[in-house]
Design a protein around this motif. Structure first.
Motif, mmCIF file in Angstrom:
data_model
loop_
_atom_site.group_PDB
_atom_site.id
_atom_site.type_symbol
_atom_site.label_atom_id
_atom_site.label_comp_id
_atom_site.label_asym_id
_atom_site.label_seq_id
_atom_site.Cartn_x
_atom_site.Cartn_y
_atom_site.Cartn_z
ATOM 1 N N ASP A 304 0.851 -1.184 0.000
ATOM 2 C CA ASP A 304 0.000 0.000 0.000
ATOM 3 C C ASP A 304 0.890 1.238 0.000
ATOM 4 O OD1 ASP A 304 0.875 -0.373 2.608
ATOM 5 O OD2 ASP A 304 -1.097 -0.895 3.382
ATOM 6 N N TYR A 322 -2.564 -1.645 -3.179
ATOM 7 C CA TYR A 322 -3.928 -1.802 -2.681
ATOM 8 C C TYR A 322 -4.165 -0.798 -1.569
ATOM 9 C CZ TYR A 322 -8.133 -4.074 -0.830
ATOM 10 O OH TYR A 322 -9.409 -4.330 -0.390
ATOM 11 N N PRO A 324 -7.317 0.883 -0.032
ATOM 12 C CA PRO A 324 -8.732 1.173 0.209
ATOM 13 C C PRO A 324 -8.972 2.386 1.100
ATOM 14 C CG PRO A 324 -8.029 -0.764 1.450
ATOM 15 C CD PRO A 324 -6.910 -0.415 0.525
ATOM 16 N N LEU A 326 -7.061 5.265 0.894
ATOM 17 C CA LEU A 326 -6.166 6.262 0.308
ATOM 18 C C LEU A 326 -6.539 7.694 0.687
ATOM 19 C CD1 LEU A 326 -3.916 7.224 -1.565
ATOM 20 C CD2 LEU A 326 -5.475 6.923 -3.506
ATOM 21 N N GLU A 349 -8.290 0.715 -5.204
ATOM 22 C CA GLU A 349 -8.979 1.264 -4.042
ATOM 23 C C GLU A 349 -10.178 0.431 -3.596
ATOM 24 O OE1 GLU A 349 -9.221 5.607 -3.539
ATOM 25 O OE2 GLU A 349 -8.551 5.729 -5.633
ATOM 26 N N SER A 350 -10.436 -0.672 -4.271
ATOM 27 C CA SER A 350 -11.570 -1.514 -3.888
ATOM 28 C C SER A 350 -11.206 -2.984 -4.040
ATOM 29 C CB SER A 350 -12.789 -1.198 -4.758
ATOM 30 O OG SER A 350 -12.553 -1.592 -6.099
#
Length: 399
Positions: A304, A322, A324, A326, A349-350
């Motif tokens: 991330d 990744y 989610p 952010l 983001e999902s």
């Protein structure tokens, strides 16, 4: 009432800072050793991935230097002084008597000394590139002058003589984070990336992974997931997998024949586990494989906000980010420059975006390239960062 508490806090810090300086300056009566070099890691209680290669390189030279190795996982607040008084006092003694004091992370006693430190303190930051903001780059909101005075009493990441980074592109950001002149930020490389150019380690890591996971068949791909830690205020929070339903993740991994190996950040102390029903395709690295070994042996990488994305970019293999959370992370922490538009992999983001990336992984591998990213963030990508840094130390020591 709040002001009274703040004034008491300021008085305590002033007293503490004064005491630390008295101890430090009392140690200056001891002989100064021009050939004593200290390596101190606060990132782990064992070998530092970033300092160990330097120590090895230095010992290979057979120089008549006194090499002192220290490591300890310390708190990043004042509690470390009374929880680990012996270590704190030893640090002050070594700062007063050594030619070089080399660190790879936060080191509180350095920030408490308000005059020029006798040793050359060199920060060899544990991360390549410049990604999420840290140090003095992070904006600190203060409501009035008393709060600002209290904050400035212990300026974090101050007192360094030099910092060593991966590239000139990163130097300006480290200059800001450490309040150093840019000329004192040297793009010599990051020692922990040297091993990523080691062909023997690549071969050994691949064999080790296959031996550890005996159910890893030839047609199975391995994806390593290494998220960073999160903070709420000044406290680190526990690990979160960021999937609403682990069974959906498992179904995608099973269908695509992908083994997901999770490496928890070293700052997360609690152990995590995967329910037995999902253990075939989701693994937790239990420490038997090191971070470089996992990076080398994997087919792809997911993180991330971890700077490991820079390390992995050197390997020329697919990765994704990744993120989610952010929006919240960007609001609280922020990023350097235009980095979010330059990352060597897609921002996901999902869960659905992440699952699609896993599904498309086979096609992604065929045309993957990150040459532009590597050239920007590594002035040297040759596996000789440790050699360049020791060469620099040898020259500086002779001055």
């Amino acid at each position: 009432m709040k002001n009274i508490k703040l004034i008491l806090k300021i008085c305590f810090k002033l007293l503490l800072k004064g005491s630390i300086n008295v101890i430090y300056f009392s140690f200056r009566i001891f002989p100064f050793n021009q050939k004593k070099i200290v390596f101190f890691s606060t990132r782990s209680s064992g070998n530092s991935e970033n300092l160990a290669p330097l120590i090895e390189e230095l010992k290979k030279r057979e120089l008549d230097w006194k090499v002192i190795e220290m490591s300890a996982q310390l708190e990043t607040n004042l509690s470390q002084l009374y929880k680990h008084p012996k270590i704190s006092i030893k640090i002050l003694y070594l700062l007063a008597t050594s030619r070089f004091f080399i660190i790879d992370d936060y080191c509180l006693p350095i920030y408490l000394i308000h005059k020029r430190i006798r040793a050359d303190v060199i920060q060899i930051w544990h991360a390549a590139g410049a990604f999420k903001k840290f140090g003095q780059s992070i904006p600190r909101e203060t409501k009035h002058s008393l709060q600002e005075f209290e904050r400035q009493l212990i300026p974090i990441h101050s007192g360094y003589s030099k910092a060593i980074v991966s590239s000139k592109s990163a130097a300006k950001y480290f200059s800001e984070a450490f309040n150093l002149k840019e000329e004192n930020v040297l793009p010599l490389g990051v020692p922990k990336t040297d091993c990523l150019f080691n062909e023997q380690l690549l071969e050994n890591s691949t064999s080790k992974l296959k031996h550890k996971y005996s159910d890893l068949k030839a047609d199975v791909k391995t994806v390593v997931y290494m998220p960073t830690f999160r903070e709420q205020g000044n406290k680190r929070v526990g690990f979160k997998l960021f999937f609403d339903d682990i069974s959906e993740l498992y179904a995608v991994l099973e269908a695509e024949k992908i083994m997901l190996i999770i490496q928890v950040h070293p700052y997360i102390k609690e152990r995590i586990s995967i329910p037995p029903a999902y253990e075939k395709w989701i693994k937790i690295n239990d420490g038997l494989m090191t971070t470089p070994e996992l990076l080398l042996a994997s087919n792809a990488f997911v993180t991330d906000y971890s700077s490991l994305l820079f390390d992995y970019s050197l390997l020329g293999k697919p990765m994704s980010l990744y993120m989610p959370d952010l929006a919240q992370f960007d609001k609280n922490r922020g990023f350097y420059g235009n980095i979010m538009n330059e990352l060597p992999g897609p921002i996901l983001e999902s869960e659905s975006q992440f699952f699609k990336w896993l599904t498309d992984l086979k096609s992604i591998q065929k045309d993957y390239s990150n040459d532009i990213f590597v050239k920007k963030w590594f002035d040297h990508h040759d596996g000789f960062a440790s050699k360049r840094i020791v060469d620099y130390l040898v020259v500086e020591q002779s001055k």
